[in-house]
Design a protein around this motif. Structure first.
Motif, PDB file in Angstrom:
ATOM      1  N   GLY A  14       0.787  -1.313   0.084  1.00 45.33           N
ATOM      2  CA  GLY A  14      -0.123   0.006  -0.172  1.00 45.33           C
ATOM      3  C   GLY A  14       0.776   1.430   0.093  1.00 45.33           C
ATOM      4  O   GLY A  14       0.349   2.353   0.124  1.00 45.33           O
ATOM      5  N   LEU A  15       2.306   1.088  -0.010  1.00 39.95           N
ATOM      6  CA  LEU A  15       2.830   2.431  -0.007  1.00 39.95           C
ATOM      7  C   LEU A  15       2.942   2.770  -1.702  1.00 39.95           C
ATOM      8  O   LEU A  15       3.217   2.117  -2.694  1.00 39.95           O
ATOM      9  N   PRO A  16       2.759   4.253  -1.964  1.00 41.29           N
ATOM     10  CA  PRO A  16       2.710   4.698  -3.143  1.00 41.29           C
ATOM     11  C   PRO A  16       4.325   4.625  -3.803  1.00 41.29           C
ATOM     12  O   PRO A  16       5.090   4.629  -2.970  1.00 41.29           O
ATOM     13  N   VAL A  17       4.385   4.642  -5.096  1.00 43.96           N
ATOM     14  CA  VAL A  17       5.797   4.733  -5.705  1.00 43.96           C
ATOM     15  C   VAL A  17       5.816   5.816  -6.488  1.00 43.96           C
ATOM     16  O   VAL A  17       5.000   5.955  -7.609  1.00 43.96           O
ATOM     17  N   TYR A  18       6.424   6.741  -6.241  1.00 42.38           N
ATOM     18  CA  TYR A  18       6.702   7.961  -6.803  1.00 42.38           C
ATOM     19  C   TYR A  18       7.681   7.681  -8.277  1.00 42.38           C
ATOM     20  O   TYR A  18       8.731   7.210  -8.041  1.00 42.38           O
ATOM     21  N   GLY A  19       7.112   8.205  -9.344  1.00 45.63           N
ATOM     22  CA  GLY A  19       7.904   8.070 -10.547  1.00 45.63           C
ATOM     23  C   GLY A  19       8.447   9.274 -11.028  1.00 45.63           C
ATOM     24  O   GLY A  19       9.157   8.994 -11.988  1.00 45.63           O
ATOM     25  N   ARG A  98      18.151  -2.704  -2.477  1.00 47.05           N
ATOM     26  CA  ARG A  98      17.942  -1.622  -1.808  1.00 47.05           C
ATOM     27  C   ARG A  98      17.230  -0.701  -2.595  1.00 47.05           C
ATOM     28  O   ARG A  98      17.592  -0.277  -3.912  1.00 47.05           O
ATOM     29  N   VAL A  99      16.312   0.251  -2.017  1.00 44.56           N
ATOM     30  CA  VAL A  99      15.535   1.268  -2.716  1.00 44.56           C
ATOM     31  C   VAL A  99      15.512   2.537  -1.823  1.00 44.56           C
ATOM     32  O   VAL A  99      15.739   2.145  -0.733  1.00 44.56           O
ATOM     33  N   ALA A 100      15.293   3.788  -2.540  1.00 43.73           N
ATOM     34  CA  ALA A 100      15.183   5.023  -1.709  1.00 43.73           C
ATOM     35  C   ALA A 100      13.566   5.013  -1.541  1.00 43.73           C
ATOM     36  O   ALA A 100      12.826   4.712  -2.334  1.00 43.73           O
ATOM     37  N   TRP A 101      13.658   5.193  -0.360  1.00 46.62           N
ATOM     38  CA  TRP A 101      12.204   5.579   0.017  1.00 46.62           C
ATOM     39  C   TRP A 101      12.012   6.810   0.928  1.00 46.62           C
ATOM     40  O   TRP A 101      12.944   7.077   1.576  1.00 46.62           O
ATOM     41  N   ILE A 102      10.718   7.361   0.872  1.00 49.80           N
ATOM     42  CA  ILE A 102      10.597   8.859   1.663  1.00 49.80           C
ATOM     43  C   ILE A 102       9.976   8.350   3.117  1.00 49.80           C
ATOM     44  O   ILE A 102       9.101   7.533   3.155  1.00 49.80           O
ATOM     45  N   LEU A 103      10.415   9.058   4.283  1.00 48.88           N
ATOM     46  CA  LEU A 103       9.723   8.720   5.379  1.00 48.88           C
ATOM     47  C   LEU A 103       9.645  10.148   6.236  1.00 48.88           C
ATOM     48  O   LEU A 103      10.673  11.155   6.018  1.00 48.88           O
ATOM     49  N   VAL A 124       6.444   7.137   3.771  1.00 50.37           N
ATOM     50  CA  VAL A 124       5.576   7.823   2.906  1.00 50.37           C
ATOM     51  C   VAL A 124       5.366   7.428   1.515  1.00 50.37           C
ATOM     52  O   VAL A 124       4.337   7.205   0.894  1.00 50.37           O
ATOM     53  N   ALA A 125       6.586   7.081   0.780  1.00 52.96           N
ATOM     54  CA  ALA A 125       6.664   6.479  -0.501  1.00 52.96           C
ATOM     55  C   ALA A 125       7.916   5.854  -0.900  1.00 52.96           C
ATOM     56  O   ALA A 125       8.789   6.151  -0.106  1.00 52.96           O
ATOM     57  N   VAL A 126       7.859   4.979  -1.884  1.00 51.42           N
ATOM     58  CA  VAL A 126       9.079   4.247  -2.554  1.00 51.42           C
ATOM     59  C   VAL A 126       9.377   4.987  -3.748  1.00 51.42           C
ATOM     60  O   VAL A 126       8.487   5.579  -4.492  1.00 51.42           O
ATOM     61  N   LEU A 127      10.500   5.270  -4.043  1.00 49.85           N
ATOM     62  CA  LEU A 127      10.907   6.048  -5.157  1.00 49.85           C
ATOM     63  C   LEU A 127      11.407   5.112  -6.248  1.00 49.85           C
ATOM     64  O   LEU A 127      12.311   4.075  -6.072  1.00 49.85           O
ATOM     65  N   ALA A 128      10.819   5.319  -7.586  1.00 50.16           N
ATOM     66  CA  ALA A 128      11.237   4.223  -8.463  1.00 50.16           C
ATOM     67  C   ALA A 128      12.357   4.859  -9.030  1.00 50.16           C
ATOM     68  O   ALA A 128      13.175   5.926  -8.959  1.00 50.16           O
TER      69      ALA A 128
END
Length: 154
Positions: A14-19, A98-103, A124-128
């Motif tokens: 359910g985390l949005p993925v920012y593109g 590993r991914v970049a994610w916002i928190l 908050v979101a995961v970054l594509a």
């Protein structure tokens, strides 16, 4: 775990993925405080704590990098966000999946590299990956890579 698999799992959770970089910039302009972290599983990190690899000590929170610009920053927010994403991107490359994610969360101290340590982290979101590529482009066009802080005394 591959980055695509990690991003897919984030969506399933359910985390949005920012593109697009503009999505991250908009968030940095409207949500405070905001941070970025690189890891394999944002949901698993919540409630966890980072460890200092050199000393073996458990830190009082999760290591993160600020995405909210400092008060003294007078350049565009897009440049601050891009710089923060690029400066710590090596963390993405140091671990499989590993991914970049916002928190966001509560700052409870500073780590050994003076990075904020967060408790009560909220993903908050995961970054594509394309967001990081956009950040690389903005960073390269806006900054002198590798330049040191200039001495203010003249």
């Amino acid at each position: 775990m591959a980055i695509a698999e990690t991003v897919g799992r984030a969506q399933d959770d359910g985390l949005p993925v920012y593109g697009a970089l503009r999505e991250v910039v908009h968030l940095a302009e409207t949500v405070e405080p905001l941070y970025v972290r690189y890891s394999e599983d944002p949901r698993a990190d919540v409630g966890g704590r980072s460890m200092d690899g050199e000393s073996g000590l458990t830190l009082p929170g999760l290591s993160a990098s600020p995405l909210t610009p400092e008060q003294w920053w007078t350049r565009p927010v897009e440049q601050w966000v891009s710089r923060q994403l690029v400066k710590y991107r090596h963390l993405e490359r140091e671990g499989e999946g590993r991914v970049a994610w916002i928190l966001t969360g509560d700052e409870v101290g500073r780590g050994p590299d003076a990075e904020p340590l967060l408790a009560d982290a909220i993903p908050v979101a995961v970054l594509a990956p394309r967001v990081l590529e956009e950040a690389e482009t903005v960073y390269s066009a806006s900054f002198e890579r590798g330049q040191m802080v200039a001495d203010a005394r003249r």
